[in-house]
Design an enzyme around this catalytic site. Sequence first.
Site, PDB file in Angstrom:
ATOM      1  N   ALA A 219      -0.572   8.789  12.779  1.00  0.00           N
ATOM      2  CA  ALA A 219      -1.049   8.205  11.517  1.00  0.00           C
ATOM      3  C   ALA A 219      -2.550   7.946  11.559  1.00  0.00           C
ATOM      4  O   ALA A 219      -3.285   8.311  10.639  1.00  0.00           O
ATOM      5  CB  ALA A 219      -0.295   6.913  11.229  1.00  0.00           C
TER       6      ALA A 219
ATOM      7  N   TYR B 255       2.164   6.009  15.503  1.00  0.00           N
ATOM      8  CA  TYR B 255       0.919   5.284  15.200  1.00  0.00           C
ATOM      9  C   TYR B 255      -0.295   6.168  15.500  1.00  0.00           C
ATOM     10  O   TYR B 255      -1.244   6.226  14.721  1.00  0.00           O
ATOM     11  CB  TYR B 255       0.897   4.008  16.045  1.00  0.00           C
ATOM     12  CG  TYR B 255      -0.177   3.005  15.693  1.00  0.00           C
ATOM     13  CD1 TYR B 255      -0.102   2.263  14.524  1.00  0.00           C
ATOM     14  CD2 TYR B 255      -1.256   2.778  16.549  1.00  0.00           C
ATOM     15  CE1 TYR B 255      -1.076   1.318  14.208  1.00  0.00           C
ATOM     16  CE2 TYR B 255      -2.230   1.834  16.255  1.00  0.00           C
ATOM     17  CZ  TYR B 255      -2.139   1.119  15.077  1.00  0.00           C
ATOM     18  OH  TYR B 255      -3.107   0.182  14.779  1.00  0.00           O
TER      19      TYR B 255
ATOM     20  N   VAL C  57       0.812  -1.231   0.000  1.00  0.00           N
ATOM     21  CA  VAL C  57       0.000   0.000   0.000  1.00  0.00           C
ATOM     22  C   VAL C  57       0.841   1.275   0.000  1.00  0.00           C
ATOM     23  O   VAL C  57       0.368   2.333  -0.409  1.00  0.00           O
ATOM     24  CB  VAL C  57      -1.002   0.039   1.183  1.00  0.00           C
ATOM     25  CG1 VAL C  57      -2.005  -1.112   1.089  1.00  0.00           C
ATOM     26  CG2 VAL C  57      -0.309   0.063   2.538  1.00  0.00           C
TER      27      VAL C  57
END
Length: 243
Positions: A157, A154, A61
């Site tokens: 994001a 994280y 991705v």
Amino acid sequence: MKYALVTGGSRGIGRAVCIQLAKDLEYHLLINYNSNKKAAQETLTMVEEVGGSGQILQFNVTDSKGVKNALDEWHEKNKNAIIEVLVNNAGIKKDGLFMWMPMEDWSSVINTSLNGFYNVTNALIQKLLTNRYGRIINIVSVSGLKGTPGQTNYSAAKSAVIGATKALAQEVAKRKITVNAVAPGFIETDMTEELDEAELKKMIPVNRFGKAEEVAHVVSFLASDKTSYITGEVININGGIYS
């Protein structure tokens, strides 16, 4: 035939989502994987065991050109096929305190969740708009809502994907495309097996980790045509730890 694409569909929540979609909805599943072909094949077998149909589709991705090439090639072989449902599930974590976080750990986590969302969704959005129907479901995290220490990358994001979800939902709503996010808390997967479950579950009001299937049921509901008036939402699945 109608199609649903699940990124990172080979294991964990992605696998559970593929199986649930196969049980609940009439979609041919495109099970995306990056490197673990064996696990993706296992997911496909499980999909077929519950009466569904599907195929595996390899791309990373984070590689915008690779994503576009893989999807263009698939569309070439499947003329007029529309991927109506997109589940952006691919994600990685590289935890550590921010002060010691190498740039690579920051970038790779942001690239997978946020740029991954862009690369796959952007490659398909035009066809969805022309089709005048679609379901986009982004798997985010409780970390993206409340922030989790040791997960600044994280949390950043996932928080960014939540913002993107809310904005895109408003752009495409008139074309009967919904865009929602699902935010799991602690779920039993490969990603959480190193955590101290006995200690952590004391913080969770329901006193246990969740199961991937519990996330998959909500994703399947959002992927159905029953949810045409739900868009731009973030649905928490976290046992009450944070809502």
